[in-house]
Scaffold this active site. Structure first.
Site, mmCIF file in Angstrom:
data_model
loop_
_atom_site.group_PDB
_atom_site.id
_atom_site.type_symbol
_atom_site.label_atom_id
_atom_site.label_comp_id
_atom_site.label_asym_id
_atom_site.label_seq_id
_atom_site.Cartn_x
_atom_site.Cartn_y
_atom_site.Cartn_z
ATOM 1 N N TYR A 87 0.838 -1.201 0.000
ATOM 2 C CA TYR A 87 0.000 0.000 0.000
ATOM 3 C C TYR A 87 0.874 1.252 0.000
ATOM 4 O O TYR A 87 0.593 2.223 -0.712
ATOM 5 C CB TYR A 87 -0.915 0.007 1.223
ATOM 6 C CG TYR A 87 -1.940 1.119 1.163
ATOM 7 C CD1 TYR A 87 -3.179 0.904 0.558
ATOM 8 C CD2 TYR A 87 -1.658 2.379 1.677
ATOM 9 C CE1 TYR A 87 -4.114 1.921 0.467
ATOM 10 C CE2 TYR A 87 -2.591 3.409 1.581
ATOM 11 C CZ TYR A 87 -3.813 3.175 0.988
ATOM 12 O OH TYR A 87 -4.729 4.185 0.889
ATOM 13 N N PHE A 139 -8.704 21.233 -24.513
ATOM 14 C CA PHE A 139 -8.992 19.805 -24.575
ATOM 15 C C PHE A 139 -10.166 19.546 -23.640
ATOM 16 O O PHE A 139 -10.294 20.192 -22.604
ATOM 17 C CB PHE A 139 -7.780 18.945 -24.212
ATOM 18 C CG PHE A 139 -8.089 17.483 -24.353
ATOM 19 C CD1 PHE A 139 -8.223 16.923 -25.617
ATOM 20 C CD2 PHE A 139 -8.310 16.682 -23.248
ATOM 21 C CE1 PHE A 139 -8.580 15.583 -25.765
ATOM 22 C CE2 PHE A 139 -8.666 15.345 -23.398
ATOM 23 C CZ PHE A 139 -8.795 14.791 -24.656
ATOM 24 N N THR A 140 -11.005 18.579 -24.010
ATOM 25 C CA THR A 140 -12.287 18.363 -23.326
ATOM 26 C C THR A 140 -12.153 18.255 -21.805
ATOM 27 O O THR A 140 -12.700 19.083 -21.069
ATOM 28 C CB THR A 140 -12.963 17.091 -23.881
ATOM 29 O OG1 THR A 140 -12.039 16.010 -23.800
ATOM 30 C CG2 THR A 140 -13.380 17.296 -25.328
ATOM 31 N N ASP A 230 0.588 20.033 -20.727
ATOM 32 C CA ASP A 230 -0.089 18.757 -20.960
ATOM 33 C C ASP A 230 0.881 17.929 -21.790
ATOM 34 O O ASP A 230 1.019 18.116 -22.996
ATOM 35 C CB ASP A 230 -1.412 18.985 -21.694
ATOM 36 C CG ASP A 230 -2.216 17.702 -21.853
ATOM 37 O OD1 ASP A 230 -1.594 16.618 -21.861
ATOM 38 O OD2 ASP A 230 -3.449 17.780 -21.984
ATOM 39 N N LYS A 273 -1.341 7.406 -23.404
ATOM 40 C CA LYS A 273 -0.989 7.814 -24.784
ATOM 41 C C LYS A 273 0.501 7.531 -25.012
ATOM 42 O O LYS A 273 0.889 6.384 -25.058
ATOM 43 C CB LYS A 273 -1.333 9.289 -24.997
ATOM 44 C CG LYS A 273 -2.638 9.772 -24.331
ATOM 45 C CD LYS A 273 -3.897 9.341 -25.033
ATOM 46 C CE LYS A 273 -5.202 9.699 -24.308
ATOM 47 N NZ LYS A 273 -5.410 11.005 -23.768
ATOM 48 N N ARG A 397 -14.876 14.917 -33.513
ATOM 49 C CA ARG A 397 -14.205 16.009 -32.812
ATOM 50 C C ARG A 397 -14.699 17.297 -33.456
ATOM 51 O O ARG A 397 -14.037 17.891 -34.294
ATOM 52 C CB ARG A 397 -12.671 15.879 -32.925
ATOM 53 C CG ARG A 397 -12.057 14.950 -31.884
ATOM 54 C CD ARG A 397 -12.303 15.451 -30.489
ATOM 55 N NE ARG A 397 -11.738 14.646 -29.394
ATOM 56 C CZ ARG A 397 -12.417 14.317 -28.311
ATOM 57 N NH1 ARG A 397 -13.690 14.623 -28.180
ATOM 58 N NH2 ARG A 397 -11.833 13.662 -27.327
ATOM 59 N N PHE A 464 -20.240 14.276 -25.662
ATOM 60 C CA PHE A 464 -19.881 13.419 -26.799
ATOM 61 C C PHE A 464 -19.759 11.951 -26.416
ATOM 62 O O PHE A 464 -19.948 11.076 -27.245
ATOM 63 C CB PHE A 464 -18.567 13.909 -27.438
ATOM 64 C CG PHE A 464 -17.407 13.954 -26.482
ATOM 65 C CD1 PHE A 464 -17.215 15.060 -25.661
ATOM 66 C CD2 PHE A 464 -16.519 12.904 -26.395
ATOM 67 C CE1 PHE A 464 -16.153 15.101 -24.764
ATOM 68 C CE2 PHE A 464 -15.450 12.937 -25.512
ATOM 69 C CZ PHE A 464 -15.277 14.038 -24.688
HETATM 70 C C1 PLP Z 1 -6.466 11.846 -23.023
HETATM 71 C C2 PLP Z 1 -6.053 13.205 -22.758
HETATM 72 C C3 PLP Z 1 -6.214 13.781 -21.493
HETATM 73 C C4 PLP Z 1 -6.959 13.102 -20.369
HETATM 74 O O1 PLP Z 1 -6.328 11.922 -19.969
HETATM 75 P P1 PLP Z 1 -7.110 10.606 -19.502
HETATM 76 O O2 PLP Z 1 -5.991 9.636 -19.238
HETATM 77 O O3 PLP Z 1 -7.993 10.186 -20.633
HETATM 78 O O4 PLP Z 1 -7.881 10.921 -18.291
HETATM 79 C C5 PLP Z 1 -5.708 15.057 -21.300
HETATM 80 N N1 PLP Z 1 -5.121 15.750 -22.291
HETATM 81 C C6 PLP Z 1 -4.974 15.239 -23.527
HETATM 82 C C7 PLP Z 1 -4.314 16.039 -24.595
HETATM 83 C C8 PLP Z 1 -5.441 13.960 -23.807
HETATM 84 O O5 PLP Z 1 -5.320 13.465 -25.040
#
Ligand code: PLP
Length: 473
Positions: A87, A139-140, A230, A273, A397, A464
């Site tokens: 933990y 970004f969303t 980011d 990613k 998108r 979406f």
């Molecule tokens: C996917 C993504 C996020 C959010 O990350 P999650 O792992 O899906 O929560 C933030 N910024 C960008 C540019 C992304 O592509």
């Protein structure tokens, strides 16, 4: 480099007459199947014409997202066996911390379950209600967390980013004049931080140049404004710097990545990613006081500060994935495969966002279905038609993703109305890219007869993902 003269090289040009190939071979396969036309019709109807609501068993080639869909290497799978599921103080956390410090260069690390967990923490810690958060296109999930923290996102990306035909080599760049205008208007104290994204997803995977981040740093230093990055696709961004900024032509991706991060004060990461894992995320900062605060908050929302919602084995696979993700041959093959698909479509005069970005080819639904008004959701229509034609799944998108203006309640009408064909890392072959290009061509050839959609169910947040539609008769 002027945007008139710039043309990205084909991978053939870049590497001479000979072809390039992936720096790996396949050790394990996962069978996939093309559902029948009747199955596809029924599945699409039941999914409310939203590709997010399709069961993946009824998808043939899945280009919905590159998020968590990468193939891990044999080394990463081996690392999974080294999970220390304690933990507190898992040894895997220390490996992860060291990998982030080594390759991204930040001092303090907070693990999170995925990217949005990190976005939540940084937004809550750094935004005071009423403050502004300028960034290079929204970004969303990022913008939503900034808004939930009481901030107002302001788009300060260069105008070229909103033009799918502009050949600017760095369409992700911040327009420093727009940022300066915002500072003059609201005052530096009212700006929480600059939210900078490496390769801008919503603009088509477009990169930020090193000279832009350097100039941004200088401007922000004059006003004491921090820059948070980011870093989700920052390794891919480094490839474009190597390709397009002369001073970096001979520098390894890993060095470029670290140089870029050094201009920022911290970063959040969706490790699903670039970092080649199926789940995970992290937040990294250089300021000790801020770190203290974040490390305390993570306990409330994610988990203890040495796992943050990840299993020990996942952190170990992530530490290995980070090292693999910055290798030049990996990134070259990764971006090369995306570019290969983009070149096929370009050769057939199918409207896509140019130049082709790092993780996806973006179809320009506005030009594809020029006869459909934006409030009939042309990109949603195109994603549905592509699935219907061949079982290939893509993502809208455009106006659906952009959501509603929290002030007026109206749709936001983004200039870009796109469908994203997102390529998972190390998963599909060139033949899958050929099949995909041919499917897009078939849908394009039938475009004149295609009708719009109407939205019949709309969730309040990030609509979406779960919205439902019906064809307009
Ligand atoms: C996917 C993504 C996020 C959010 O990350 P999650 O792992 O899906 O929560 C933030 N910024 C960008 C540019 C992304 O592509």
């Amino acid at each position: 480099m002027s945007d008139q003269t710039f043309r990205p090289m084909t991978m053939g040009q870049q590497f001479g007459r000979r072809s390039w190939a992936e720096p790996w071979k396949i050790k394990m396969v996962e069978p996939i199947r093309i559902p029948t036309r009747a199955e596809r019709e029924q599945a699409l109807r039941e999914a409310g014409y939203n590709t997010f609501l399709l069961p993946s068993d009824l998808v043939y080639i899945d280009l919905l997202t590159d998020s968590g869909t990468s193939a891990m290497s044999d080394r990463q799978w081996a690392a999974m066996m080294l999970g220390d599921e304690a933990y507190a103080g898992s040894r895997n956390f220390y490996h992860l911390e060291e990998a982030i410090q080594t390759y991204y260069g930040y001092r303090y690390i907070v693990p999170t379950h995925q990217g949005r967990g990190a976005e939540h923490l940084i937004s809550q810690a750094c935004i005071k209600p009423g403050q502004y958060v300028p960034g290079n296109m929204y970004f969303t999930t990022t913008r939503l967390h900034q808004e939930l923290a009481g901030g107002t996102f302001v788009d300060v990306i260069i105008d070229e980013a909103h033009d799918p035909t502009s050949m600017h080599p760095f369409k992700g760049n911040v327009d420093l004049n727009k940022l300066q205008a915002l500072i003059d208007e609201v005052g530096a104290a009212q700006i929480a931080y600059v939210s900078l994204a490496g390769t801008v997803n919503m603009a088509g995977g477009q990169p930020v140049s090193m000279s832009n981040v350097r100039a941004l740093r200088a401007l922000c230093d004059r006003y004491g404004i921090p820059i948070y990055l980011d870093a989700t696709r920052m390794a891919e961004n480094a490839f474009f710097i190597q390709e397009r900024e002369e001073a970096y032509a001979d520098k390894p991706i890993a060095d470029i990545l670290k140089d870029f991060c050094a201009y920022t004060d911290g970063a959040w990461m969706s490790a699903k990613k670039d970092n080649l894992v199926n789940i995970g995320g992290w937040l990294a900062v250089n300021d000790a006081d801020l770190f203290d605060q974040l490390r305390n908050m993570v306990v409330i929302f994610e988990g203890l500060h040495t796992y943050g919602g990840m299993a020990g084995r996942d952190m170990e696979a992530l530490a290995v994935g980070i090292a693999e993700s910055v290798q030049d041959d990996h990134i070259t093959a990764r971006v090369g495969q995306v570019r290969y698909l983009g070149e096929l479509l370009t050769d057939w005069d199918i409207p896509i966002v140019q130049p082709v970005g790092g993780h996806a080819v973006f179809l320009d639904a506005k030009r594809f279905y020029a006869h459909l008004p934006q409030d009939q959701f042309p990109a949603q229509v195109l994603a549905a038609q592509l699935y219907l034609d061949s079982g290939i799944r893509s993502m809208e998108r455009g106006i659906v993703s952009a959501g509603r203006d929290p002030e007026t309640g109206d749709h936001r009408y983004p200039r870009l109305e796109l469908v994203r064909l997102t390529i998972p890392r190390r998963v599909y072959t060139q033949a899958h890219m050929d099949v995909t290009a041919e499917a897009v061509k078939a849908v394009y050839d039938a475009r004149a007869e295609t009708k719009g959609l109407r939205m019949v169910y709309e969730p309040k947040y990030l609509r979406f993902f779960q919205a439902r539609f019906e064809p307009i008769a």
